[in-house]
Design a protein around this motif. Structure first.
Motif, PDB file in Angstrom:
ATOM      1  N   UNK A  21       9.676  29.060  -4.748  1.00 54.39           N
ATOM      2  CA  UNK A  21      11.023  29.424  -4.285  1.00 54.39           C
ATOM      3  C   UNK A  21      12.069  29.105  -5.361  1.00 54.39           C
ATOM      4  N   UNK A  22      11.902  27.979  -6.045  1.00 56.67           N
ATOM      5  CA  UNK A  22      12.846  27.625  -7.106  1.00 56.67           C
ATOM      6  C   UNK A  22      12.835  28.674  -8.217  1.00 56.67           C
ATOM      7  N   UNK A  23      11.667  29.077  -8.658  1.00 56.49           N
ATOM      8  CA  UNK A  23      11.555  30.074  -9.726  1.00 56.49           C
ATOM      9  C   UNK A  23      12.143  31.413  -9.267  1.00 56.49           C
ATOM     10  N   UNK A  24      11.832  31.821  -8.050  1.00 55.96           N
ATOM     11  CA  UNK A  24      12.355  33.084  -7.510  1.00 55.96           C
ATOM     12  C   UNK A  24      13.875  33.023  -7.394  1.00 55.96           C
ATOM     13  N   UNK A  25      14.400  31.911  -6.868  1.00 53.28           N
ATOM     14  CA  UNK A  25      15.851  31.766  -6.709  1.00 53.28           C
ATOM     15  C   UNK A  25      16.552  31.804  -8.062  1.00 53.28           C
ATOM     16  N   UNK A  26      16.015  31.114  -9.050  1.00 52.86           N
ATOM     17  CA  UNK A  26      16.640  31.128 -10.379  1.00 52.86           C
ATOM     18  C   UNK A  26      16.694  32.551 -10.933  1.00 52.86           C
ATOM     19  N   UNK A  27      15.639  33.315 -10.726  1.00 52.50           N
ATOM     20  CA  UNK A  27      15.636  34.698 -11.199  1.00 52.50           C
ATOM     21  C   UNK A  27      16.707  35.517 -10.473  1.00 52.50           C
ATOM     22  N   UNK A  28      16.842  35.303  -9.170  1.00 56.94           N
ATOM     23  CA  UNK A  28      17.836  36.042  -8.384  1.00 56.94           C
ATOM     24  C   UNK A  28      19.259  35.646  -8.753  1.00 56.94           C
ATOM     25  N   UNK A  29      19.436  34.410  -9.195  1.00 55.32           N
ATOM     26  CA  UNK A  29      20.772  33.882  -9.460  1.00 55.32           C
ATOM     27  C   UNK A  29      21.200  33.997 -10.916  1.00 55.32           C
ATOM     28  N   UNK A  36      25.376  28.367  -9.756  1.00 52.16           N
ATOM     29  CA  UNK A  36      24.529  27.875  -8.675  1.00 52.16           C
ATOM     30  C   UNK A  36      23.342  27.165  -9.313  1.00 52.16           C
ATOM     31  N   UNK A  37      23.262  25.856  -9.088  1.00 56.30           N
ATOM     32  CA  UNK A  37      22.141  25.065  -9.602  1.00 56.30           C
ATOM     33  C   UNK A  37      21.032  25.083  -8.564  1.00 56.30           C
ATOM     34  N   UNK A  38      19.806  25.261  -9.008  1.00 61.96           N
ATOM     35  CA  UNK A  38      18.676  25.239  -8.093  1.00 61.96           C
ATOM     36  C   UNK A  38      17.657  24.219  -8.581  1.00 61.96           C
ATOM     37  N   UNK A 170       9.015  34.331   0.610  1.00 62.66           N
ATOM     38  CA  UNK A 170      10.068  33.547  -0.037  1.00 62.66           C
ATOM     39  C   UNK A 170      11.130  34.463  -0.642  1.00 62.66           C
ATOM     40  N   UNK A 171      10.685  35.503  -1.326  1.00 64.31           N
ATOM     41  CA  UNK A 171      11.623  36.436  -1.950  1.00 64.31           C
ATOM     42  C   UNK A 171      12.535  37.110  -0.944  1.00 64.31           C
ATOM     43  N   UNK A 172      11.960  37.538   0.173  1.00 62.95           N
ATOM     44  CA  UNK A 172      12.768  38.200   1.209  1.00 62.95           C
ATOM     45  C   UNK A 172      13.780  37.236   1.820  1.00 62.95           C
ATOM     46  N   UNK A 173      13.334  36.030   2.171  1.00 62.64           N
ATOM     47  CA  UNK A 173      14.243  35.051   2.779  1.00 62.64           C
ATOM     48  C   UNK A 173      15.324  34.621   1.793  1.00 62.64           C
ATOM     49  N   UNK A 174      14.941  34.386   0.542  1.00 57.11           N
ATOM     50  CA  UNK A 174      15.933  33.991  -0.467  1.00 57.11           C
ATOM     51  C   UNK A 174      16.924  35.109  -0.734  1.00 57.11           C
ATOM     52  N   UNK A 175      16.467  36.338  -0.711  1.00 60.35           N
ATOM     53  CA  UNK A 175      17.356  37.467  -0.922  1.00 60.35           C
ATOM     54  C   UNK A 175      18.472  37.476   0.121  1.00 60.35           C
ATOM     55  N   UNK A 176      18.111  37.273   1.386  1.00 64.21           N
ATOM     56  CA  UNK A 176      19.113  37.244   2.459  1.00 64.21           C
ATOM     57  C   UNK A 176      20.015  36.015   2.343  1.00 64.21           C
ATOM     58  N   UNK A 177      19.415  34.857   2.105  1.00 67.98           N
ATOM     59  CA  UNK A 177      20.190  33.614   2.038  1.00 67.98           C
ATOM     60  C   UNK A 177      21.159  33.633   0.866  1.00 67.98           C
ATOM     61  N   UNK A 178      20.685  34.015  -0.305  1.00 69.17           N
ATOM     62  CA  UNK A 178      21.546  33.989  -1.489  1.00 69.17           C
ATOM     63  C   UNK A 178      22.597  35.080  -1.443  1.00 69.17           C
ATOM     64  N   UNK A 179      22.277  36.227  -0.889  1.00 74.99           N
ATOM     65  CA  UNK A 179      23.268  37.288  -0.748  1.00 74.99           C
ATOM     66  C   UNK A 179      24.424  36.826   0.137  1.00 74.99           C
ATOM     67  N   UNK A 180      24.098  36.100   1.200  1.00 77.76           N
ATOM     68  CA  UNK A 180      25.153  35.582   2.079  1.00 77.76           C
ATOM     69  C   UNK A 180      26.020  34.565   1.348  1.00 77.76           C
TER      70      UNK A 180
END
Length: 185
Positions: A21-29, A36-38, A170-180
């Protein structure tokens, strides 16, 4: 308040779900409109261990690299320094809140937060600020209904396909969470 917003992802050993999730979030951010620090940690971390091989492979299929990851233990300082803690299971949430009861309003399972944050609109804040992101977290806490929170399945020890499925979840949930959190683009 700082102009930076911090997200901590939490699982059990910090070698699979939260690490991915950390790696995916960093890529999305990578192009977020505000800093945004992850990071990630585990409630029973295998401190210093690398990410599980099947987790690295699952990330590789997404074009991401998890080989640099090393597990770390969730502690009070990490809980206190995060603006948002996203756990993989309700039990992980309980451990974080047990370390610091004040963290209750900023600690959610990842799927729970993705669901709650999706409906939070804070028009009184510019859409690209850490202040707005903190308001989204507070709004999610106010709307939490304390039913059994949704969790992220643990693929550890299972077949490679389970890791692929977990990475997709993880990617789907992070996409929704980070978009919000980041607001409309």
């Amino acid at each position: 308040m700082s102009g930076e917003f911090s997200v901590l992802l939490v699982c059990t050993a910090n070698i699979c779900r939260s690490a991915m999730a950390e790696v995916i979030a960093k890529a999305m951010l990578h192009s977020a409109s505000f800093p945004v620090a992850t990071g990630s940690a585990g409630v029973r971390a295998l401190v210093g261990h690398p990410m599980a091989p099947h987790a690295i492979a699952a990330l590789g299929k997404l074009g991401l690299d998890g080989r640099a990851h090393r597990a770390r233990l969730l502690d009070l300082d990490l809980v206190r320094s995060a603006d948002l803690l996203l756990t993989m299971e309700a039990g992980h949430r309980a451990v974080a809140v047990g370390l610091d009861p004040m963290a209750e309003r900023k600690t959610f399972t990842l799927p729970e937060f993705a669901q709650l944050a999706a409906g939070a609109g804070h028009r009184r804040y510019r859409s690209d600020t850490a202040e707005r992101a903190r308001a989204i977290v507070e709004s999610a806490a106010e709307r939490r209904d304390h039913r059994r929170a949704l969790e992220v399945y643990d693929p550890y020890g299972g077949p490679p396909e389970g890791y692929d499925t977990c990475a997709k979840t993880l990617g789907e949930a992070l996409s929704h969470a980070l978009a919000a959190l980041l607001g409309p683009r």
